[in-house]
Design a protein around this motif. Structure first.
Motif, PDB file in Angstrom:
ATOM      1  N   MET A  39       0.877  -1.126   0.076  1.00 47.22           N
ATOM      2  CA  MET A  39      -0.014  -0.061  -0.158  1.00 47.22           C
ATOM      3  C   MET A  39       0.688   1.233  -0.067  1.00 47.22           C
ATOM      4  O   MET A  39       1.851   1.440   0.868  1.00 47.22           O
ATOM      5  CB  MET A  39      -0.933   0.095   1.214  1.00 47.22           C
ATOM      6  N   ASP A  40       0.643   2.248  -0.969  1.00 44.98           N
ATOM      7  CA  ASP A  40       1.150   3.411  -0.758  1.00 44.98           C
ATOM      8  C   ASP A  40       0.486   4.604  -0.107  1.00 44.98           C
ATOM      9  O   ASP A  40      -0.893   4.574  -0.543  1.00 44.98           O
ATOM     10  CB  ASP A  40       1.486   3.850  -2.144  1.00 44.98           C
ATOM     11  N   LEU A  41       1.045   5.205   0.763  1.00 41.99           N
ATOM     12  CA  LEU A  41       0.148   6.323   1.389  1.00 41.99           C
ATOM     13  C   LEU A  41       1.004   7.824   1.270  1.00 41.99           C
ATOM     14  O   LEU A  41       2.013   7.666   1.653  1.00 41.99           O
ATOM     15  CB  LEU A  41       0.165   5.901   3.009  1.00 41.99           C
ATOM     16  N   ILE A  42       0.240   8.691   0.449  1.00 44.68           N
ATOM     17  CA  ILE A  42       0.969   9.797   0.383  1.00 44.68           C
ATOM     18  C   ILE A  42       0.116  10.947   1.251  1.00 44.68           C
ATOM     19  O   ILE A  42      -0.971  11.212   0.936  1.00 44.68           O
ATOM     20  CB  ILE A  42       0.880  10.322  -1.295  1.00 44.68           C
ATOM     21  N   LEU A  43       0.753  11.493   2.029  1.00 40.06           N
ATOM     22  CA  LEU A  43       0.514  12.284   2.826  1.00 40.06           C
ATOM     23  C   LEU A  43       0.824  13.729   2.409  1.00 40.06           C
ATOM     24  O   LEU A  43       2.020  14.144   2.042  1.00 40.06           O
ATOM     25  CB  LEU A  43       1.161  12.367   4.190  1.00 40.06           C
ATOM     26  N   TRP A  44       0.014  14.971   2.177  1.00 37.42           N
ATOM     27  CA  TRP A  44       0.094  16.087   1.491  1.00 37.42           C
ATOM     28  C   TRP A  44      -0.681  17.179   2.387  1.00 37.42           C
ATOM     29  O   TRP A  44      -1.630  17.290   2.498  1.00 37.42           O
ATOM     30  CB  TRP A  44      -0.705  16.143  -0.062  1.00 37.42           C
ATOM     31  N   ARG A  45       0.455  17.851   3.203  1.00 38.34           N
ATOM     32  CA  ARG A  45      -0.011  19.018   4.043  1.00 38.34           C
ATOM     33  C   ARG A  45      -0.443  20.046   3.189  1.00 38.34           C
ATOM     34  O   ARG A  45       0.037  20.518   2.207  1.00 38.34           O
ATOM     35  CB  ARG A  45       0.995  19.301   4.920  1.00 38.34           C
ATOM     36  N   HIS A  46      -1.631  20.823   3.369  1.00 43.60           N
ATOM     37  CA  HIS A  46      -2.158  21.786   2.892  1.00 43.60           C
ATOM     38  C   HIS A  46      -1.057  22.896   2.583  1.00 43.60           C
ATOM     39  O   HIS A  46      -0.187  22.844   3.556  1.00 43.60           O
ATOM     40  CB  HIS A  46      -3.640  22.405   3.505  1.00 43.60           C
ATOM     41  N   ALA A  47      -1.195  23.544   1.675  1.00 44.24           N
ATOM     42  CA  ALA A  47      -0.376  24.706   1.371  1.00 44.24           C
ATOM     43  C   ALA A  47      -0.389  25.856   2.246  1.00 44.24           C
ATOM     44  O   ALA A  47      -1.344  26.045   2.980  1.00 44.24           O
ATOM     45  CB  ALA A  47      -0.387  25.185  -0.045  1.00 44.24           C
ATOM     46  N   GLU A  48       0.262  27.045   1.923  1.00 43.46           N
ATOM     47  CA  GLU A  48       0.256  28.190   2.883  1.00 43.46           C
ATOM     48  C   GLU A  48      -0.974  28.679   3.077  1.00 43.46           C
ATOM     49  O   GLU A  48      -1.574  28.890   1.806  1.00 43.46           O
ATOM     50  CB  GLU A  48       1.467  29.306   2.510  1.00 43.46           C
ATOM     51  N   ALA A  49      -1.610  29.058   4.081  1.00 43.95           N
ATOM     52  CA  ALA A  49      -3.111  29.575   4.241  1.00 43.95           C
ATOM     53  C   ALA A  49      -2.810  31.059   5.257  1.00 43.95           C
ATOM     54  O   ALA A  49      -1.770  31.017   5.679  1.00 43.95           O
ATOM     55  CB  ALA A  49      -3.846  28.599   5.105  1.00 43.95           C
ATOM     56  N   HIS A  50      -3.884  31.680   4.953  1.00 44.03           N
ATOM     57  CA  HIS A  50      -4.001  32.773   5.897  1.00 44.03           C
ATOM     58  C   HIS A  50      -4.136  32.663   7.301  1.00 44.03           C
ATOM     59  O   HIS A  50      -4.438  31.355   7.759  1.00 44.03           O
ATOM     60  CB  HIS A  50      -5.161  33.783   5.594  1.00 44.03           C
ATOM     61  N   ASP A  51      -3.500  33.298   8.261  1.00 42.67           N
ATOM     62  CA  ASP A  51      -3.528  32.918   9.805  1.00 42.67           C
ATOM     63  C   ASP A  51      -4.953  33.139  10.140  1.00 42.67           C
ATOM     64  O   ASP A  51      -5.705  33.803   9.652  1.00 42.67           O
ATOM     65  CB  ASP A  51      -2.573  33.799  10.305  1.00 42.67           C
ATOM     66  N   HIS A  52      -5.144  32.349  11.040  1.00 43.65           N
ATOM     67  CA  HIS A  52      -6.717  32.391  11.877  1.00 43.65           C
ATOM     68  C   HIS A  52      -6.661  33.743  12.503  1.00 43.65           C
ATOM     69  O   HIS A  52      -5.483  34.496  13.094  1.00 43.65           O
ATOM     70  CB  HIS A  52      -6.572  31.496  13.300  1.00 43.65           C
ATOM     71  N   PRO A  53      -7.651  34.603  11.978  1.00 43.36           N
ATOM     72  CA  PRO A  53      -7.681  36.162  12.379  1.00 43.36           C
ATOM     73  C   PRO A  53      -7.755  36.567  14.040  1.00 43.36           C
ATOM     74  O   PRO A  53      -7.362  37.520  14.450  1.00 43.36           O
ATOM     75  CB  PRO A  53      -9.159  36.573  11.669  1.00 43.36           C
ATOM     76  N   ASP A  54      -8.436  35.388  14.767  1.00 42.40           N
ATOM     77  CA  ASP A  54      -8.151  35.553  16.178  1.00 42.40           C
ATOM     78  C   ASP A  54      -7.152  34.736  16.845  1.00 42.40           C
ATOM     79  O   ASP A  54      -7.415  33.693  17.066  1.00 42.40           O
ATOM     80  CB  ASP A  54      -9.601  35.334  16.680  1.00 42.40           C
ATOM     81  N   VAL A  55      -6.081  35.278  16.819  1.00 43.48           N
ATOM     82  CA  VAL A  55      -4.786  34.302  17.277  1.00 43.48           C
ATOM     83  C   VAL A  55      -4.960  34.022  18.906  1.00 43.48           C
ATOM     84  O   VAL A  55      -4.174  33.327  19.103  1.00 43.48           O
ATOM     85  CB  VAL A  55      -3.513  35.186  16.832  1.00 43.48           C
ATOM     86  N   GLN A  56      -5.628  34.912  19.584  1.00 39.38           N
ATOM     87  CA  GLN A  56      -5.541  34.771  21.031  1.00 39.38           C
ATOM     88  C   GLN A  56      -6.783  33.509  21.182  1.00 39.38           C
ATOM     89  O   GLN A  56      -6.371  32.935  22.132  1.00 39.38           O
ATOM     90  CB  GLN A  56      -6.148  36.173  21.607  1.00 39.38           C
ATOM     91  N   THR A  57      -7.757  33.471  20.662  1.00 46.46           N
ATOM     92  CA  THR A  57      -8.771  32.817  21.232  1.00 46.46           C
ATOM     93  C   THR A  57      -9.130  31.712  20.288  1.00 46.46           C
ATOM     94  O   THR A  57     -10.098  30.822  20.503  1.00 46.46           O
ATOM     95  CB  THR A  57     -10.176  33.432  21.736  1.00 46.46           C
TER      96      THR A  57
END
Length: 161
Positions: free
Chosen positions: A1-19
């Protein structure tokens, strides 16, 4: 079995970094940046050349993962098990690792789950592996002398393409 893990590309930061929390409504709606779209496109072009037609492709329902998967230009399914709060075991159960299969499975998802899957399959501690945004880790399960082995086939990043 071949498993290819692909992490999502660069995304915008969460606008509420505190909560803000992984998997909350705002997090799930985060989109790729312009740079992330280019990263996904470059990696998708490389990956498309490597994958057979019958590859199964699953993605987290987070918008940034869906956009990353769309860059491949193939049909894919969204799976809740791959959400930002998903576990390594849920991912492995979904893909039915390590059952032998003829078609590779591509999973588009998140860190730290991706790193935890890699660590588990390679015999590392859960916190010893981190998957870079937009990167692909290609793992293969094989049997040798009746013993199951995990082989790291390749690791590819968009910078190296």
């Amino acid at each position: 079995m071949d498993l290819i893990l692909w992490r999502h590309a660069e995304a915008h930061d969460h606008p509420d970094v505190q909560t803000g929390r992984p998997g909350d409504e705002t997090d799930m709606a985060r989109r790729l940046t312009a740079r992330g779209e280019k990263q996904a496109s470059r990696m998708a072009a490389w990956l498309d050349r490597q994958l057979p037609d019958g590859a199964r492709i699953w993605s987290s329902p987070a918008v940034r993962c869906e956009q990353t998967a769309q860059a491949l230009g193939r049909k894919f399914k969204l799976r809740e098990e791959l959400s930002p709060t998903g576990s390594a075991q849920a991912l492995l159960d979904l893909v039915q690792w390590p059952q032998q299969g003829k078609s590779p499975v591509v999973v588009v998802g998140h860190q730290p789950t991706m790193g935890r899957v890699v660590a588990r399959l390679l015999g590392l501690r859960d916190d010893e592996c981190s998957v870079k945004k937009g990167a692909v880790w290609w793992l293969r399960h094989r049997e040798r002398d009746g013993i199951g082995q995990t082989v790291l086939v390749t690791v590819q990043t968009h910078e190296l393409l």
